[in-house]
Motif scaffolding. Structure first.
Motif, short mmCIF file in Angstrom:
data_model
loop_
_atom_site.label_atom_id
_atom_site.label_comp_id
_atom_site.label_asym_id
_atom_site.label_seq_id
_atom_site.Cartn_x
_atom_site.Cartn_y
_atom_site.Cartn_z
N ASP A 81 0.78 -1.25 0.01
CA ASP A 81 -0.13 -0.09 0.02
C ASP A 81 0.71 1.32 -0.02
OD1 ASP A 81 0.86 0.07 2.57
OD2 ASP A 81 -1.19 0.06 3.48
N ARG A 85 -3.03 1.91 -3.55
CA ARG A 85 -3.99 1.14 -3.05
C ARG A 85 -4.92 0.96 -4.07
NH1 ARG A 85 -4.90 0.44 2.78
NH2 ARG A 85 -3.31 2.01 3.94
N ALA A 121 -5.95 -4.31 -0.95
CA ALA A 121 -5.38 -2.79 -0.32
C ALA A 121 -6.54 -2.02 -0.89
CB ALA A 121 -4.10 -2.66 -0.87
#
Length: 164
Positions: A81, A85, A121
């Motif tokens: 991340d 994301r 994510a």
């Protein structure tokens, strides 16, 4: 010799000033290098960005990726991340034959696993957004004034009045 280009990112100026997030990422990368890196290795570059992962235009990441491509190195990040994301951002990087991606917190992850973690994510980003919106709505319902620093004077306005 394995070459690595380290990339660190935090989202806000406050996070950059505190240094805690960057310190944690450096620690994770150091643990990876001490425990999992192919020996011998060399970290040929380190790039730090203080910018939201939502932004696709990140100058330090561009420089890091250029070095990865030109030096046949691996891009080393602490956590997926920290790159993004968004699957749509990560997937093309993984598809680029000149980019090798290594995630310190998942040292054995292959491309398939990284795609799955990218999707997770992205889902977490959506969850964070929903939680934040719900918390702000609840605060507003309780009568909390949202936006800005309410208990501190606006220094810019005070400075403008002083000059007038």
């Amino acid at each position: 010799m394995q070459k690595y280009v380290a990339y660190y990112r935090v989202s806000s100026e406050d996070q950059g000033r505190s240094g805690l997030g960057l310190e944690a990422q450096r620690r994770d990368i150091s643990v990876f290098l001490d425990s999992f890196a192919d020996l011998p290795f060399e970290v040929i570059g380190e790039f730090t960005e203080i910018q939201s992962g939502k932004d696709a235009d990140r100058p330090q990441l561009t420089l890091a990726l250029d070095m990865v491509r030109s030096e046949n190195a691996e891009l080393l990040i602490a956590k997926l991340d920290r790159l993004s994301r968004k699957v749509s951002f990560i997937a093309p990087l993984m598809d680029d034959k000149r980019i090798k991606l290594r995630v310190a917190s998942m040292p054995q992850a292959d491309k398939f696993q990284l795609h799955l973690y990218a999707a997770l994510a992205e889902q977490e980003r959506d969850f964070i957004s929903a939680r934040t919106k719900a918390a702000l709505a609840a605060a507003k319902d309780r009568g909390v004034k949202l936006g800005g620093l309410r208990d501190k004077p606006n220094r810019r306005n005070e400075a403008a009045k002083a000059q007038a």
